[in-house]
Design a protein around this motif. Structure first.
Motif, PDB file in Angstrom:
ATOM      1  N   GLN A 118       6.532   3.111   6.423  1.00 42.05           N
ATOM      2  CA  GLN A 118       6.918   1.711   6.600  1.00 42.05           C
ATOM      3  C   GLN A 118       7.541   1.150   5.317  1.00 42.05           C
ATOM      4  N   TYR A 119       6.976   1.532   4.179  1.00 41.16           N
ATOM      5  CA  TYR A 119       7.523   1.078   2.898  1.00 41.16           C
ATOM      6  C   TYR A 119       8.945   1.601   2.697  1.00 41.16           C
ATOM      7  N   LEU A 120       9.155   2.896   2.933  1.00 36.83           N
ATOM      8  CA  LEU A 120      10.466   3.482   2.702  1.00 36.83           C
ATOM      9  C   LEU A 120      11.507   2.951   3.684  1.00 36.83           C
ATOM     10  N   ARG A 121      11.143   2.835   4.940  1.00 38.77           N
ATOM     11  CA  ARG A 121      12.095   2.296   5.925  1.00 38.77           C
ATOM     12  C   ARG A 121      12.436   0.853   5.584  1.00 38.77           C
ATOM     13  N   GLY A 122      11.431   0.101   5.141  1.00 39.67           N
ATOM     14  CA  GLY A 122      11.678  -1.284   4.767  1.00 39.67           C
ATOM     15  C   GLY A 122      12.572  -1.418   3.551  1.00 39.67           C
ATOM     16  N   GLN A 123      12.500  -0.435   2.656  1.00 37.62           N
ATOM     17  CA  GLN A 123      13.352  -0.472   1.472  1.00 37.62           C
ATOM     18  C   GLN A 123      14.805  -0.134   1.797  1.00 37.62           C
ATOM     19  N   ALA A 165      12.851  10.638 -11.514  1.00 34.03           N
ATOM     20  CA  ALA A 165      12.197  11.947 -11.400  1.00 34.03           C
ATOM     21  C   ALA A 165      13.064  13.064 -11.975  1.00 34.03           C
ATOM     22  N   THR A 166      12.431  13.917 -12.749  1.00 35.25           N
ATOM     23  CA  THR A 166      13.147  15.059 -13.329  1.00 35.25           C
ATOM     24  C   THR A 166      13.693  15.970 -12.241  1.00 35.25           C
ATOM     25  N   MET A 167      12.915  16.128 -11.137  1.00 44.98           N
ATOM     26  CA  MET A 167      13.347  16.997 -10.045  1.00 44.98           C
ATOM     27  C   MET A 167      14.674  16.530  -9.449  1.00 44.98           C
ATOM     28  N   ARG A 168      14.910  15.211  -9.451  1.00 40.09           N
ATOM     29  CA  ARG A 168      16.165  14.685  -8.914  1.00 40.09           C
ATOM     30  C   ARG A 168      17.353  15.207  -9.714  1.00 40.09           C
ATOM     31  N   ARG A 169      17.180  15.285 -11.018  1.00 42.07           N
ATOM     32  CA  ARG A 169      18.287  15.729 -11.871  1.00 42.07           C
ATOM     33  C   ARG A 169      18.430  17.251 -11.844  1.00 42.07           C
ATOM     34  N   GLN A 196       0.840  -1.200   0.000  1.00 41.92           N
ATOM     35  CA  GLN A 196       0.000   0.000   0.000  1.00 41.92           C
ATOM     36  C   GLN A 196       0.871   1.244   0.000  1.00 41.92           C
ATOM     37  N   GLY A 197       1.933   1.242   0.826  1.00 40.55           N
ATOM     38  CA  GLY A 197       2.846   2.378   0.869  1.00 40.55           C
ATOM     39  C   GLY A 197       3.544   2.608  -0.454  1.00 40.55           C
ATOM     40  N   ALA A 198       3.899   1.505  -1.153  1.00 42.17           N
ATOM     41  CA  ALA A 198       4.551   1.630  -2.460  1.00 42.17           C
ATOM     42  C   ALA A 198       3.616   2.284  -3.469  1.00 42.17           C
ATOM     43  N   ALA A 199       2.336   1.889  -3.436  1.00 43.35           N
ATOM     44  CA  ALA A 199       1.368   2.475  -4.363  1.00 43.35           C
ATOM     45  C   ALA A 199       1.155   3.954  -4.062  1.00 43.35           C
ATOM     46  N   LEU A 200       1.069   4.310  -2.781  1.00 49.46           N
ATOM     47  CA  LEU A 200       0.896   5.713  -2.393  1.00 49.46           C
ATOM     48  C   LEU A 200       2.135   6.533  -2.768  1.00 49.46           C
ATOM     49  N   PHE A 201       3.303   5.950  -2.579  1.00 46.69           N
ATOM     50  CA  PHE A 201       4.538   6.638  -2.930  1.00 46.69           C
ATOM     51  C   PHE A 201       4.583   6.915  -4.435  1.00 46.69           C
ATOM     52  N   ALA A 202       4.190   5.913  -5.207  1.00 43.49           N
ATOM     53  CA  ALA A 202       4.197   6.076  -6.660  1.00 43.49           C
ATOM     54  C   ALA A 202       3.254   7.195  -7.102  1.00 43.49           C
ATOM     55  N   GLY A 203       2.126   7.329  -6.416  1.00 44.95           N
ATOM     56  CA  GLY A 203       1.152   8.332  -6.807  1.00 44.95           C
ATOM     57  C   GLY A 203       1.419   9.719  -6.264  1.00 44.95           C
ATOM     58  N   SER A 204       2.012   9.812  -5.068  1.00 42.78           N
ATOM     59  CA  SER A 204       2.156  11.107  -4.405  1.00 42.78           C
ATOM     60  C   SER A 204       3.585  11.622  -4.300  1.00 42.78           C
ATOM     61  N   CYS A 205       4.570  10.741  -4.386  1.00 40.27           N
ATOM     62  CA  CYS A 205       5.939  11.134  -4.054  1.00 40.27           C
ATOM     63  C   CYS A 205       6.947  10.925  -5.174  1.00 40.27           C
ATOM     64  N   SER A 206       6.706   9.940  -6.039  1.00 42.62           N
ATOM     65  CA  SER A 206       7.742   9.548  -6.997  1.00 42.62           C
ATOM     66  C   SER A 206       8.035  10.627  -8.034  1.00 42.62           C
ATOM     67  N   GLY A 207       7.089  11.556  -8.241  1.00 43.97           N
ATOM     68  CA  GLY A 207       7.331  12.627  -9.204  1.00 43.97           C
ATOM     69  C   GLY A 207       8.547  13.458  -8.859  1.00 43.97           C
ATOM     70  N   CYS A 208       8.860  13.558  -7.547  1.00 44.35           N
ATOM     71  CA  CYS A 208      10.047  14.298  -7.102  1.00 44.35           C
ATOM     72  C   CYS A 208      11.137  13.374  -6.559  1.00 44.35           C
ATOM     73  N   HIS A 209      10.720  12.242  -5.943  1.00 45.53           N
ATOM     74  CA  HIS A 209      11.681  11.397  -5.230  1.00 45.53           C
ATOM     75  C   HIS A 209      11.982  10.073  -5.923  1.00 45.53           C
ATOM     76  N   GLY A 210      11.277   9.749  -6.980  1.00 44.60           N
ATOM     77  CA  GLY A 210      11.547   8.510  -7.687  1.00 44.60           C
ATOM     78  C   GLY A 210      12.883   8.540  -8.402  1.00 44.60           C
ATOM     79  N   ASP A 211      13.431   7.367  -8.713  1.00 50.81           N
ATOM     80  CA  ASP A 211      14.753   7.291  -9.337  1.00 50.81           C
ATOM     81  C   ASP A 211      14.802   8.022 -10.672  1.00 50.81           C
ATOM     82  N   PRO A 247      19.292  13.963  -3.297  1.00 52.57           N
ATOM     83  CA  PRO A 247      19.828  12.608  -3.135  1.00 52.57           C
ATOM     84  C   PRO A 247      18.705  11.580  -3.169  1.00 52.57           C
ATOM     85  N   ASP A 248      19.074  10.317  -3.413  1.00 53.10           N
ATOM     86  CA  ASP A 248      18.049   9.280  -3.287  1.00 53.10           C
ATOM     87  C   ASP A 248      17.664   9.159  -1.826  1.00 53.10           C
TER      88      ASP A 248
END
Length: 429
Positions: free
Chosen positions: A402-407, A341-345, A324-339, A350-351
């Motif tokens: 929980q998803y991020l800490r587990g990763q 993500a344009t914002m990362r570049r 569930q956390g992975a799905a929420l992260f993909a929808g709400s967070c990955s645009g800036c924090h995903g590997d 940092p990752d």
């Protein structure tokens, strides 16, 4: 006869005790002076740098308020204090304060009229400042625009609302003299020590307090604390941590920029870095040199000992909550924090595996950042983050955490996350 003698003795002791208390608490007023513009422009310019080193505007300027006019609420374990007006207004500020009155307040915690200031004003650190810096700071404060503004009354709990009790606190903790250079250390280290321990008063936030609000000593010095609901992390052992800090990364962080392998400032530290960004670079480098010289005094409970900086767990190994956390992260967070993500570049973020908030012993700073976001920074590049308090429920934020800490730290999961998120959200109500 014997009883009468005992009564007289006890009465005499009581009278002496009262006289001692009066002597301890009494401080004379210093005569007012007429406000005047300082003539030494060089002193004013130097004083502005002292003010930035001391974070004065951070505490003495309320959000949306006039510069240095006070009224910022400071929440303490003993109640709420409101910061004072330190503009040169004659009636509500320090316009009638002489330099001698200002110096006494800085070093002894005594106002011009003789009343004792609460030690939330860190005069125990300002005692370590040089006469020259205090004089320059006074010159700068006398040069700013006066603002007529009286702060709201303090809301302190009994018995701390009885201000004369501060005299006993002073008896125990108000000591020390201006710092002298340590032989055998570099000029840069000594300069950093002066800025960190004196005007910067860094340990006021990064050291736990005892039961009467004084900083603990020994191995607790710079061992971390809680400020405005955020964790002020330990500053000991920065250079030897699992994810160690370098000089360049710490300087970037302190100046409001993104540290490539750690992240950037948030919460109450963010406005501090805004001020430090205006300081001479050499001073910030000196502070970093001093801070990086501390050996770790004691392990941080719960801090990640074996982070996963590279390989992440496949989806098939995730628990239901982590999915569930992975799905929420993909929808709400990955645009800036995903590997990808344009914002990362664009802004060198940092990752998340290197984020200090994710490797900490507590999820507090991660949760606070998600709830409150991070305001637009004056540093470059910016590390703005929108708040999600109104978009995500406590259970959803807990699932993401929980998803991020587990990763990134699968061997040390955080426990009771839903309860922790709910508690942190309620702290702000």
């Amino acid at each position: 006869m014997k009883a009468r003698t005992v009564a007289k003795t006890l009465g005499g002791v009581a009278v002496l005790g009262v006289l001692f208390c009066i002597w301890l608490m009494w401080e004379p007023a210093i005569a007012p002076v007429k406000p005047s513009m300082p003539a030494d422009k060089a002193a004013v310019a130097r004083g502005r740098m002292v003010l930035e080193a001391g974070d004065c505007a951070v505490c003495h300027t309320a959000p949306g308020g006039k510069y240095l006019a006070g009224s910022l609420p400071l929440k303490t374990p003993f109640g709420t204090l409101y910061t004072t007006n330190i503009t040169p207004d004659s009636e509500t500020g320090i316009g009638q304060w002489s330099e001698a009155a200002f110096s006494r307040a800085m070093r002894d915690g005594v106002a011009r009229d003789g009343h004792l200031l609460y030690p939330a004003f860190p005069y125990v650190h300002y005692r370590k400042m040089s006469d020259h810096d205090i004089s320059d700071l006074y010159a700068y404060l006398m040069s700013v625009d006066p603002v007529s503004q009286t702060p709201p009354p303090n809301r302190m709990m009994f018995p701390m609302n009885f201000r004369p009790l501060v005299a006993f606190w002073n008896l125990l903790f108000r000591h020390g003299d201006p710092l002298e250079d340590q032989p055998g250390q570099s000029a840069q280290w000594n300069r950093g020590r002066y800025l960190v321990e004196g005007p910067g008063h860094c340990s006021s936030c990064h050291t736990p307090l005892n039961f009467i609000g004084a900083e603990k000593g020994g191995s607790d010095h710079f061992a971390g604390s809680i400020i405005d609901g955020w964790t002020a992390p330990p500053l000991a052992g920065l250079s030897t941590a699992i994810n160690p800090w370098t000089q360049g990364e710490l300087v970037a962080y302190l100046r409001g920029e993104v540290a490539p392998n750690h992240g950037a400032a948030a919460g109450p530290m963010l406005p501090v870095t805004h001020g430090m960004a205006t300081m001479p670079l050499a001073d910030v480098e000196a502070m970093a040199t001093y801070l990086l010289s501390f050996a770790e005094a004691q392990p941080v409970a719960g801090a990640c000992k074996n982070p996963s900086f590279g390989a992440l767990q496949p989806a098939s190994q995730l628990s239901q909550i982590e999915q569930q956390g992975a799905a929420l992260f993909a929808g709400s967070c990955s645009g800036c924090h995903g590997d990808a993500a344009t914002m990362r570049r664009l802004d060198d973020r940092p990752d998340l595996g290197h984020s200090s908030a994710l490797l900490a012993g507590t999820p507090r700073n991660l949760v606070k950042a998600v709830l409150e976001g991070i305001p637009m920074s004056v540093g470059a590049p910016s590390h703005y983050m929108p708040p999600f308090a109104d978009n995500l429920s406590d259970q959803q934020i807990a699932a993401i955490a929980q998803y991020l800490r587990g990763q990134y730290c699968p061997s040390q999961p955080w426990g009771n996350l839903s309860q922790t998120v709910t508690q942190i959200r309620q702290e702000e109500k």
